[in-house]
Motif scaffolding. Structure first.
Motif, PDB file in Angstrom:
ATOM      1  N   SER A  29       0.834  -1.195   0.000  1.00  0.00           N
ATOM      2  CA  SER A  29       0.000   0.000   0.000  1.00  0.00           C
ATOM      3  C   SER A  29       0.871   1.249   0.000  1.00  0.00           C
ATOM      4  CB  SER A  29      -0.920   0.004   1.227  1.00  0.00           C
ATOM      5  OG  SER A  29      -0.135  -0.045   2.418  1.00  0.00           O
ATOM      6  N   LEU A  30       0.254   2.388  -0.246  1.00  0.00           N
ATOM      7  CA  LEU A  30       0.966   3.670  -0.304  1.00  0.00           C
ATOM      8  C   LEU A  30       0.721   4.433   0.983  1.00  0.00           C
ATOM      9  CD1 LEU A  30       0.883   2.799  -3.306  1.00  0.00           C
ATOM     10  CD2 LEU A  30       0.638   5.217  -3.908  1.00  0.00           C
ATOM     11  N   SER A  45      -3.056   2.907   1.846  1.00  0.00           N
ATOM     12  CA  SER A  45      -4.058   2.315   0.976  1.00  0.00           C
ATOM     13  C   SER A  45      -3.494   2.127  -0.415  1.00  0.00           C
ATOM     14  CB  SER A  45      -5.310   3.200   0.924  1.00  0.00           C
ATOM     15  OG  SER A  45      -6.240   2.713  -0.016  1.00  0.00           O
ATOM     16  N   ALA A  46      -4.106   1.206  -1.164  1.00  0.00           N
ATOM     17  CA  ALA A  46      -3.788   1.004  -2.576  1.00  0.00           C
ATOM     18  C   ALA A  46      -5.042   1.131  -3.417  1.00  0.00           C
ATOM     19  CB  ALA A  46      -3.142  -0.362  -2.786  1.00  0.00           C
ATOM     20  N   ALA A  84       6.734   6.904   0.229  1.00  0.00           N
ATOM     21  CA  ALA A  84       6.827   5.910   1.300  1.00  0.00           C
ATOM     22  C   ALA A  84       5.728   4.874   1.103  1.00  0.00           C
ATOM     23  CB  ALA A  84       6.706   6.554   2.681  1.00  0.00           C
ATOM     24  N   PHE A  85       6.116   3.609   1.278  1.00  0.00           N
ATOM     25  CA  PHE A  85       5.158   2.523   1.195  1.00  0.00           C
ATOM     26  C   PHE A  85       4.665   2.156   2.583  1.00  0.00           C
ATOM     27  CE2 PHE A  85       7.383   1.800  -2.854  1.00  0.00           C
ATOM     28  CZ  PHE A  85       6.284   1.649  -3.699  1.00  0.00           C
ATOM     29  N   GLY A  86       3.453   1.607   2.624  1.00  0.00           N
ATOM     30  CA  GLY A  86       2.873   1.145   3.869  1.00  0.00           C
ATOM     31  C   GLY A  86       2.920  -0.363   3.967  1.00  0.00           C
ATOM     32  N   PRO A  87       2.106  -0.942   4.826  1.00  0.00           N
ATOM     33  CA  PRO A  87       2.075  -2.406   4.980  1.00  0.00           C
ATOM     34  C   PRO A  87       1.473  -3.058   3.753  1.00  0.00           C
ATOM     35  CG  PRO A  87       0.352  -1.365   6.277  1.00  0.00           C
ATOM     36  CD  PRO A  87       1.195  -0.250   5.741  1.00  0.00           C
ATOM     37  N   ALA A 102      -0.962  -4.529   1.108  1.00  0.00           N
ATOM     38  CA  ALA A 102      -2.300  -4.048   0.785  1.00  0.00           C
ATOM     39  C   ALA A 102      -3.308  -5.168   0.941  1.00  0.00           C
ATOM     40  CB  ALA A 102      -2.323  -3.499  -0.642  1.00  0.00           C
ATOM     41  N   HIS A 103      -4.259  -4.996   1.862  1.00  0.00           N
ATOM     42  CA  HIS A 103      -5.357  -5.937   2.057  1.00  0.00           C
ATOM     43  C   HIS A 103      -6.645  -5.144   2.099  1.00  0.00           C
ATOM     44  CE1 HIS A 103      -2.580  -9.158   2.809  1.00  0.00           C
ATOM     45  NE2 HIS A 103      -2.041  -8.526   3.834  1.00  0.00           N
TER      46      HIS A 103
END
Length: 374
Positions: free
Chosen positions: A254-255, A280-281, A310-313, A315-316
């Motif tokens: 995710s972003l 979120s993605a 920066a990327f997040g965790p 994406a789910h």
């Protein structure tokens, strides 16, 4: 242009203050951060150069890459100022600090200002006082005495201490030595955590360095066939979002934050950064967050760029599906309660509210309370 009175114009939509200034402009009393009107009043011949944040970003990234090429783990929170620890580099550059300084000067050029000290703040102050071709070195033992005669305006190197520096100057505290002599409880009571930080800096203490992480350049650029505004830019942004989400580097992630930049037809660039509350993605959510930023553009665009900063965790979307299901259930339940109350009365729907579940008396464990939509 640097031989003339020149200052960097403020970015579109930002605070109307000038940026970096030339030496000729400083001779008229123009300083970075000064209001544009005051700067022009002091120097009527002052020229305002249009800002180019994209060009600055690209050039500064190249500078940091050169420093990392000599083995430095660099920390930099703004273009023009970088820090790294020299102790681990002595062995590969002659075994002494002068060798590390010489290596940095070789990759960056002779016009830079270099300073060395036991802390980030002391090395910054040393670089401010250094000559372009001679580094200033502050020893470990005498750092507090070396900082003492410096003005408290040096605290503005940390953005969170700008207000503290202004207040100290109004209170008549002009030097870091006067600040370091104040009792810590009084400073903490007046300024809170920023005051304690300013006191630590004045006494030669600082927080540890946080080197930057390796960059993951994920960006998409779209050249516009003609000057674009309004819906054309919105459609271009939607296309960029779709391209970024389709990149192989983005798959499964995710972003967290993204940067939107634009190059104007008449020259100059504009850049803004957006950080999502929740990574979120989802293309629709990203468009909802980024599209209002296009209204801040002051001129037609020649190209538009979207970059992931920066990327997040991973994406789910399951959490979003559960939230939508729960919200639908609450809406239906509230509608059923409303219809029942209209038919029977306000006491038609009640709920069980636990009061004392460990009580030995059953009637004290719970009671009936009116149903609320919350």
């Amino acid at each position: 242009m640097l031989a003339e009175p020149v200052a960097l114009a403020p970015e579109a939509g930002r605070e109307q203050v000038v940026g970096e200034v030339s030496a000729a402009a400083e001779a008229f009393g123009v300083t970075p951060g000064m209001r544009v009107g005051e700067a022009l009043a002091r120097c009527p011949e002052l020229r305002l150069a249009p800002p180019d944040p994209e060009g600055v970003r690209a050039l500064w990234r190249e500078v940091l890459d050169r420093l990392e090429a000599v083995g430095a783990a660099v920390e930099s929170d703004r273009p023009g100022c970088a820090f790294f620890e020299a102790d681990g580099l002595r062995g590969i550059h002659g075994g002494h600090l002068e060798g590390v300084i010489a290596a940095a000067r070789r990759v960056l050029g002779r016009g830079i200002r270099l300073g060395a000290g036991p802390s980030r703040f002391s090395s910054y102050a040393a670089a401010r006082r250094a000559r372009p071709r001679r580094a200033e070195i502050v020893g470990q033992g005498g750092v507090r005495a070396w900082l003492a005669p410096l003005p408290v305006s040096f605290l503005r190197a940390r953005p969170e201490l700008g207000v503290v520096a202004d207040t100290l100057e109004r209170l008549g505290i002009r030097t870091l030595g006067e600040l370091s002599g104040l009792p810590a409880p009084a400073v903490a009571e007046r300024f809170g955590h920023p005051g304690r930080l300013a006191l630590d800096l004045a006494r030669g203490r600082d927080t540890p360095l946080e080197p930057r992480r390796p960059a993951e350049p994920v960006l998409e650029r779209l050249e516009l066939p003609e000057a674009a505004l309004g819906q054309q830019l919105e459609r271009a942004l939607e296309l960029l979002i779709a391209r970024v989400l389709a990149r192989p580097e983005r798959r499964g992630r995710s972003l967290r934050s993204a940067a939107l930049s634009v190059r104007f037809v008449a020259g100059g660039t504009w850049r803004t950064r957006v950080t999502l509350r929740q990574a979120s993605a989802d293309a629709g959510l990203l468009a909802t967050v980024l599209t209002p930023k296009l209204a801040e553009l002051p001129a037609p665009a020649d190209s538009i760029t979207l970059e992931v900063e920066a990327f997040g965790p991973p994406a789910h979307d399951q959490a979003r599906l559960v939230e939508e299901r729960d919200s639908t259930r609450r809406v239906r339940l509230s509608e059923a309660v409303r219809q029942a109350r209209q038919a029977v009365g306000d006491d038609a729907a009640m709920r069980v509210l636990e009061v004392d579940p460990d009580s030995r008396l059953p009637e004290r464990r719970a009671l009936l309370a009116p149903w609320t939509d919350a």
